[in-house]
Design an enzyme around this catalytic site. Structure first.
Site, PDB file in Angstrom:
ATOM      1  N   CYS A   6       0.647  -1.632  -0.646  1.00 22.24           N
ATOM      2  CA  CYS A   6      -0.112   0.009   0.051  1.00 22.24           C
ATOM      3  C   CYS A   6       1.180   1.144  -0.473  1.00 22.24           C
ATOM      4  CB  CYS A   6      -1.574  -0.025   1.240  1.00 22.24           C
ATOM      5  SG  CYS A   6      -1.701   1.529   1.789  1.00 22.24           S
ATOM      6  N   ASP A  32      -1.306  15.892  -2.160  1.00 19.56           N
ATOM      7  CA  ASP A  32      -1.837  15.601  -3.315  1.00 19.56           C
ATOM      8  C   ASP A  32      -1.062  15.329  -4.254  1.00 19.56           C
ATOM      9  OD1 ASP A  32      -4.754  13.577  -4.090  1.00 19.56           O
ATOM     10  OD2 ASP A  32      -3.075  13.978  -5.363  1.00 19.56           O
ATOM     11  N   ASN A  89     -13.657   8.868  -1.783  1.00 13.17           N
ATOM     12  CA  ASN A  89     -13.891   8.068  -3.103  1.00 13.17           C
ATOM     13  C   ASN A  89     -14.158   6.553  -1.930  1.00 13.17           C
ATOM     14  OD1 ASN A  89     -13.910  10.188  -4.610  1.00 13.17           O
ATOM     15  ND2 ASN A  89     -12.098   9.660  -5.055  1.00 13.17           N
ATOM     16  N   HIS A 102      -8.619   7.908   1.952  1.00 16.50           N
ATOM     17  CA  HIS A 102      -8.345   8.987   2.398  1.00 16.50           C
ATOM     18  C   HIS A 102      -9.378   9.735   1.975  1.00 16.50           C
ATOM     19  CE1 HIS A 102      -7.903   7.066  -1.498  1.00 16.50           C
ATOM     20  NE2 HIS A 102      -8.163   8.098  -2.255  1.00 16.50           N
TER      21      HIS A 102
HETATM   22  P1  5GP Z   1      -8.739   8.570  -5.453  1.00 19.08           P
HETATM   23  O1  5GP Z   1      -8.750   8.508  -6.981  1.00 19.08           O
HETATM   24  O2  5GP Z   1      -8.323   6.834  -4.961  1.00 19.08           O
HETATM   25  O3  5GP Z   1      -9.996   9.222  -4.853  1.00 19.08           O
HETATM   26  O4  5GP Z   1      -7.572   9.583  -4.905  1.00 19.08           O
HETATM   27  C1  5GP Z   1      -6.004   9.357  -4.968  1.00 19.08           C
HETATM   28  C2  5GP Z   1      -5.259  10.521  -4.760  1.00 19.08           C
HETATM   29  O5  5GP Z   1      -3.503  10.264  -4.865  1.00 19.08           O
HETATM   30  C3  5GP Z   1      -5.379  10.835  -6.302  1.00 19.08           C
HETATM   31  O6  5GP Z   1      -5.604  12.194  -6.241  1.00 19.08           O
HETATM   32  C4  5GP Z   1      -3.559  10.964  -6.564  1.00 19.08           C
HETATM   33  O7  5GP Z   1      -3.363  12.002  -7.343  1.00 19.08           O
HETATM   34  C5  5GP Z   1      -3.018  10.677  -5.284  1.00 19.08           C
HETATM   35  N1  5GP Z   1      -1.668  10.039  -4.928  1.00 19.08           N
HETATM   36  C6  5GP Z   1      -1.685   8.519  -5.490  1.00 19.08           C
HETATM   37  N2  5GP Z   1      -0.368   8.147  -5.549  1.00 19.08           N
HETATM   38  C7  5GP Z   1       0.877   9.221  -4.192  1.00 19.08           C
HETATM   39  C8  5GP Z   1       1.601   9.256  -4.149  1.00 19.08           C
HETATM   40  O8  5GP Z   1       2.324   8.401  -4.505  1.00 19.08           O
HETATM   41  N3  5GP Z   1       1.259  10.414  -3.254  1.00 19.08           N
HETATM   42  C9  5GP Z   1       0.816  11.447  -3.371  1.00 19.08           C
HETATM   43  N4  5GP Z   1       1.050  12.240  -2.580  1.00 19.08           N
HETATM   44  N5  5GP Z   1      -0.688  11.567  -4.187  1.00 19.08           N
HETATM   45  C10 5GP Z   1      -0.791  10.108  -4.667  1.00 19.08           C
HETATM   46 ZN    ZN Z   2      -2.397   1.534   3.794  1.00 19.31          ZN
END
Ligand code: 5GP
Ligand code: ZN
Length: 116
Positions: A6, A32, A89, A102
């Site tokens: 993860c 993000d 989400n 998150h």
């Molecule tokens: P979801 O689409 O699951 O609601 O949001 C996941 C979020 O995590 C996205 O906005 C994406 O830009 C962010 N994200 C994914 N991988 C990383 C990472 O390695 N570092 C950071 N800081 N954000 C991440």
């Molecule tokens: Zn985790």
């Protein structure tokens, strides 16, 4: 609990670099990597929970901490006045791409409703 597959568990543990803006025993907040607003933070529990669908009553104090941390960050970073959005989400139809709970804290611009 740490899930070695993860990305957010690794961010919380400091094994993957990120711009952390706040952390305590329960909660980590970081920027993000692909911001969708002038302010776009992610707030996560340290404990691996795949999504909101896996929360239990025992997670109550952690959730209060997530929400109060979000309001404090919005205030401290100066984007509380105009309003902001705090969303999570759940599952593929909602666009969840990382399966560690998150909340997105978005601010600094106007947001449309309903969301796309
Ligand atoms: P979801 O689409 O699951 O609601 O949001 C996941 C979020 O995590 C996205 O906005 C994406 O830009 C962010 N994200 C994914 N991988 C990383 C990472 O390695 N570092 C950071 N800081 N954000 C991440
Ligand atoms: Zn985790």
């Amino acid at each position: 609990m740490f899930d070695e597959n993860c990305v957010f568990c690794k961010i919380a543990a400091g094994q993957i670099p990120s711009k952390i803006v706040y952390q305590d025993d329960d909660v980590v907040a970081f920027e993000d990597i692909n911001p969708q607003a002038p302010h776009h933070l992610l707030l996560i529990p340290r404990r691996h929970v795949a999504s909101m669908a896996d929360l239990t009553a025992e997670d109550g104090p952690m959730l209060v901490s997530l929400f109060t941390t979000a309001t404090k960050l919005a205030r401290d970073l100066g984007f509380d006045k105009g309003g902001y959005r705090f969303v999570t989400n759940v599952g593929p139809d909602a666009g969840q791409s990382v399966f560690h709970l998150h909340f997105h804290l978005l601010g600094g611009r106007k947001f449309a409703w309903p969301p796309g």
